[in-house]
Design a protein around this motif. Structure first.
Motif, PDB file in Angstrom:
ATOM      1  N   GLU A  38      -2.372  -1.297  -8.864  1.00 12.25           N
ATOM      2  CA  GLU A  38      -3.447  -1.086  -7.890  1.00 12.25           C
ATOM      3  C   GLU A  38      -2.792  -0.684  -6.579  1.00 12.25           C
ATOM      4  O   GLU A  38      -2.084  -1.472  -5.962  1.00 12.25           O
ATOM      5  N   TYR A  39      -3.002   0.565  -6.198  1.00 15.21           N
ATOM      6  CA  TYR A  39      -2.372   1.054  -4.970  1.00 15.21           C
ATOM      7  C   TYR A  39      -3.176   2.224  -4.413  1.00 15.21           C
ATOM      8  O   TYR A  39      -3.504   3.176  -5.114  1.00 15.21           O
ATOM      9  N   SER A  40      -3.496   2.138  -3.143  1.00 16.97           N
ATOM     10  CA  SER A  40      -4.123   3.234  -2.415  1.00 16.97           C
ATOM     11  C   SER A  40      -3.264   3.546  -1.205  1.00 16.97           C
ATOM     12  O   SER A  40      -2.621   2.657  -0.641  1.00 16.97           O
ATOM     13  N   THR A  41      -3.268   4.796  -0.789  1.00 16.99           N
ATOM     14  CA  THR A  41      -2.494   5.163   0.393  1.00 16.99           C
ATOM     15  C   THR A  41      -3.180   4.735   1.685  1.00 16.99           C
ATOM     16  O   THR A  41      -2.604   4.837   2.763  1.00 16.99           O
ATOM     17  N   ASN A  42      -4.445   4.248   1.586  1.00 16.74           N
ATOM     18  CA  ASN A  42      -5.147   3.806   2.789  1.00 16.74           C
ATOM     19  C   ASN A  42      -6.182   2.742   2.445  1.00 16.74           C
ATOM     20  O   ASN A  42      -6.514   2.529   1.276  1.00 16.74           O
ATOM     21  N   THR A  43      -6.678   2.066   3.465  1.00 20.13           N
ATOM     22  CA  THR A  43      -7.696   1.030   3.283  1.00 20.13           C
ATOM     23  C   THR A  43      -9.079   1.513   3.713  1.00 20.13           C
ATOM     24  O   THR A  43      -9.976   0.710   3.974  1.00 20.13           O
ATOM     25  N   ALA A  44      -9.271   2.809   3.776  1.00 19.20           N
ATOM     26  CA  ALA A  44     -10.526   3.365   4.285  1.00 19.20           C
ATOM     27  C   ALA A  44     -11.677   3.152   3.310  1.00 19.20           C
ATOM     28  O   ALA A  44     -11.500   3.224   2.091  1.00 19.20           O
ATOM     29  N   CYS A  45     -12.851   2.898   3.848  1.00 19.90           N
ATOM     30  CA  CYS A  45     -14.058   2.817   3.025  1.00 19.90           C
ATOM     31  C   CYS A  45     -15.219   3.435   3.792  1.00 19.90           C
ATOM     32  O   CYS A  45     -15.316   3.299   5.015  1.00 19.90           O
ATOM     33  N   ASN A  46     -16.109   4.096   3.071  1.00 22.35           N
ATOM     34  CA  ASN A  46     -17.280   4.730   3.676  1.00 22.35           C
ATOM     35  C   ASN A  46     -18.459   3.769   3.798  1.00 22.35           C
ATOM     36  O   ASN A  46     -19.465   4.097   4.423  1.00 22.35           O
ATOM     37  N   ASN A  57     -15.343  -4.334   9.752  1.00 23.33           N
ATOM     38  CA  ASN A  57     -14.839  -3.083  10.326  1.00 23.33           C
ATOM     39  C   ASN A  57     -13.366  -3.170  10.720  1.00 23.33           C
ATOM     40  O   ASN A  57     -12.975  -2.874  11.857  1.00 23.33           O
ATOM     41  N   PRO A  58     -12.498  -3.557   9.754  1.00 21.35           N
ATOM     42  CA  PRO A  58     -11.072  -3.691  10.073  1.00 21.35           C
ATOM     43  C   PRO A  58     -10.433  -2.325  10.326  1.00 21.35           C
ATOM     44  O   PRO A  58     -10.941  -1.302   9.856  1.00 21.35           O
ATOM     45  N   PRO A  59      -9.335  -2.284  11.046  1.00 16.48           N
ATOM     46  CA  PRO A  59      -8.652  -1.002  11.260  1.00 16.48           C
ATOM     47  C   PRO A  59      -8.125  -0.451   9.933  1.00 16.48           C
ATOM     48  O   PRO A  59      -7.747  -1.215   9.042  1.00 16.48           O
ATOM     49  N   VAL A  60      -8.118   0.855   9.803  1.00 19.04           N
ATOM     50  CA  VAL A  60      -7.599   1.494   8.599  1.00 19.04           C
ATOM     51  C   VAL A  60      -6.073   1.478   8.630  1.00 19.04           C
ATOM     52  O   VAL A  60      -5.457   1.874   9.621  1.00 19.04           O
ATOM     53  N   VAL A  61      -5.491   0.989   7.524  1.00 20.63           N
ATOM     54  CA  VAL A  61      -4.031   0.968   7.384  1.00 20.63           C
ATOM     55  C   VAL A  61      -3.650   2.034   6.360  1.00 20.63           C
ATOM     56  O   VAL A  61      -4.279   2.128   5.294  1.00 20.63           O
ATOM     57  N   SER A  62      -2.648   2.828   6.662  1.00 11.92           N
ATOM     58  CA  SER A  62      -2.218   3.897   5.759  1.00 11.92           C
ATOM     59  C   SER A  62      -0.716   3.853   5.528  1.00 11.92           C
ATOM     60  O   SER A  62       0.045   3.495   6.433  1.00 11.92           O
ATOM     61  N   THR A  63      -0.308   4.234   4.332  1.00  8.94           N
ATOM     62  CA  THR A  63       1.110   4.441   4.062  1.00  8.94           C
ATOM     63  C   THR A  63       1.563   5.683   4.822  1.00  8.94           C
ATOM     64  O   THR A  63       0.909   6.731   4.723  1.00  8.94           O
ATOM     65  N   ALA A  86      -7.623  -0.333  -2.282  1.00 11.48           N
ATOM     66  CA  ALA A  86      -7.032  -1.407  -1.481  1.00 11.48           C
ATOM     67  C   ALA A  86      -8.171  -2.042  -0.688  1.00 11.48           C
ATOM     68  O   ALA A  86      -8.233  -1.917   0.522  1.00 11.48           O
ATOM     69  N   THR A  87      -9.089  -2.701  -1.408  1.00  5.12           N
ATOM     70  CA  THR A  87     -10.362  -3.138  -0.840  1.00  5.12           C
ATOM     71  C   THR A  87     -10.989  -1.952  -0.111  1.00  5.12           C
ATOM     72  O   THR A  87     -11.433  -2.047   1.036  1.00  5.12           O
ATOM     73  N   SER A  88     -11.005  -0.831  -0.801  1.00  3.89           N
ATOM     74  CA  SER A  88     -11.362   0.434  -0.175  1.00  3.89           C
ATOM     75  C   SER A  88     -12.075   1.305  -1.196  1.00  3.89           C
ATOM     76  O   SER A  88     -12.235   0.930  -2.367  1.00  3.89           O
ATOM     77  N   GLU A  89     -12.507   2.472  -0.760  1.00  6.53           N
ATOM     78  CA  GLU A  89     -13.130   3.437  -1.665  1.00  6.53           C
ATOM     79  C   GLU A  89     -12.056   4.380  -2.201  1.00  6.53           C
ATOM     80  O   GLU A  89     -11.417   5.110  -1.430  1.00  6.53           O
ATOM     81  N   PRO A  90     -11.804   4.377  -3.508  1.00  2.29           N
ATOM     82  CA  PRO A  90     -10.709   5.185  -4.062  1.00  2.29           C
ATOM     83  C   PRO A  90     -10.852   6.680  -3.826  1.00  2.29           C
ATOM     84  O   PRO A  90      -9.847   7.394  -3.750  1.00  2.29           O
ATOM     85  N   LEU A  91     -12.092   7.157  -3.666  1.00  2.00           N
ATOM     86  CA  LEU A  91     -12.285   8.592  -3.481  1.00  2.00           C
ATOM     87  C   LEU A  91     -11.944   9.041  -2.062  1.00  2.00           C
ATOM     88  O   LEU A  91     -11.985  10.238  -1.763  1.00  2.00           O
ATOM     89  N   LEU A  92     -11.560   8.096  -1.198  1.00  2.00           N
ATOM     90  CA  LEU A  92     -11.060   8.460   0.125  1.00  2.00           C
ATOM     91  C   LEU A  92      -9.542   8.609   0.142  1.00  2.00           C
ATOM     92  O   LEU A  92      -8.959   8.868   1.198  1.00  2.00           O
TER      93      LEU A  92
END
Length: 364
Positions: A38-46, A57-63, A86-92
């Motif tokens: 389980e790995y995403s390059t970011n924690t972004a969610c729509n 509304n946590p800050p987005v963290v990115s690799t 990453a508790t995020s939307e995978p399509l982002l």
């Protein structure tokens, strides 16, 4: 003599054999490596679902961009299935960046999406490497759905899910509908089965326990609102309706509610992920009490923090793969201590009662 690496499927089988030896010999330092990542390059969610930590509304963290390709190469070498979340939307995730690496390393995707971004065009991009697709749709009642999954719109998500389920049937790909067991949905569980069958054309539902991962947990807690008996009765009625309608139902909720009922054949696209998955299900039952995730699952957050579990509790932090590398994390002191506790039955407090740990017992 050729120095080319063995084909991926042979490396995957060798990795599984190594795991059987690791478990049989109760090793603390393992020769096997995680097969499910389980790995995403970011924690972004729509969305800002009220039962999720994203509601705050946590800050987005990115690799960092320059670290992504080397990290993909290290992590994907023996990975069979990837959940890019990453508790995020995978399509982002940046699909133009991710999909070439997935194809290069012959990794299969397990996508769990809120559905808002899954247009037919995006679905077609994913299909060649898609192993399993899951939609998070908690209710057939628009007001409840939109309360839980704000700012998603029911009339936008449902047609996308319906289209995707029909398209996936054409290629023999299983689709699951996830619902979180929040207080508002409990009185409507039987109707949800009918909704999935009639409105979505689906054949599989998973009911997930609400986690205390947001500030709204107490207000949403189904058991606080309806009691153990009330929730149990609603789940029993849902189970009966699923059997009547030929809908597969998996209830990932604490004992005694957890169960799995297979009432219909799901389409299956046979690939290495399908085979490895079945092999691991058999291994899980042969080692009841040893968490299936600890056996071969690794959650890596965009900053490199690694955990042996999809929930990623801080108590089970294994280290940082960006700073230390996969080997130092996978066979580090924290990982060895966790394996020792699994072998001895001295479970960490956060593991006790977990549905992932308990699920193999439902089959046995």
């Amino acid at each position: 003599m050729s120095s080319s690496p063995a084909p991926k499927y042979r490396r995957e089988i060798a990795n599984f054999v190594a795991l059987t030896e690791d478990l049989a010999e109760k090793r603390l330092v393992w020769k096997s490596r995680p097969h499910f990542l389980e790995y995403s390059t970011n924690t972004a969610c729509n969305l800002r679902c009220i039962m999720c930590s994203q509601v705050e509304n946590p800050p987005v963290v990115s690799t960092p961009k320059e670290l992504r390709a080397p990290l993909f190469d290290e992590l994907f070498e023996l990975t069979t299935v990837l959940t890019p979340s990453a508790t995020s939307e995978p399509l982002l995730n940046n699909l133009k960046e991710l999909l070439p690496k997935v194809r290069e390393h012959q990794v299969w995707l397990d996508i769990i999406t809120n559905g808002a971004l899954l247009t037919p065009e995006v679905l077609e991009q994913l299909l060649p490497n898609l192993h399993h697709l899951t939609f998070s749709i908690d209710s057939q009642i628009p007001a409840i759905f939109e309360k839980l999954r704000a700012p998603a719109k029911f009339d936008d998500v449902v047609p996308k899910a319906r289209y995707a389920i029909e398209r996936c049937k054409e290629v023999g790909l299983p689709v699951t509908i996830h619902m979180v067991l929040a207080a508002d949905v409990v009185p409507h569980l039987e109707g949800f089965v009918d909704f999935v069958a009639d409105e979505l054309g689906g054949r599989e539902i998973t009911v997930l326990e609400l986690l205390d991962s947001s500030e709204n947990f107490e207000a949403l807690d189904a058991f606080a609102a309806h009691g153990e008996e009330g929730v149990g009765a609603a789940l029993a009625a849902m189970t009966a309706r699923a059997e009547e309608r030929g809908i597969n139902l998996r209830i990932e909720v604490h004992a005694p509610h957890g169960c799995e009922h297979t009432n219909a054949e799901q389409p299956v696209r046979i690939n290495s992920a399908t085979v490895i998955e079945v092999m691991h299900l058999e291994l899980d039952q042969a080692h009841l009490g040893f968490c299936p995730h600890v056996m071969g699952y690794l959650k890596v957050e965009p900053d490199g923090s690694a955990f042996p579990c999809c929930r990623g509790p801080r108590e089970l932090h294994l280290g940082n793969v960006i700073e230390d590398g996969l080997e130092a994390v996978w066979n580090g002191e924290a990982a060895q201590d966790l394996r020792k506790r699994m072998f001895s039955g001295d479970l960490p407090e956060v593991c006790k009662g977990c549905s992932v740990l308990e699920a193999p017992k439902w089959f046995s």
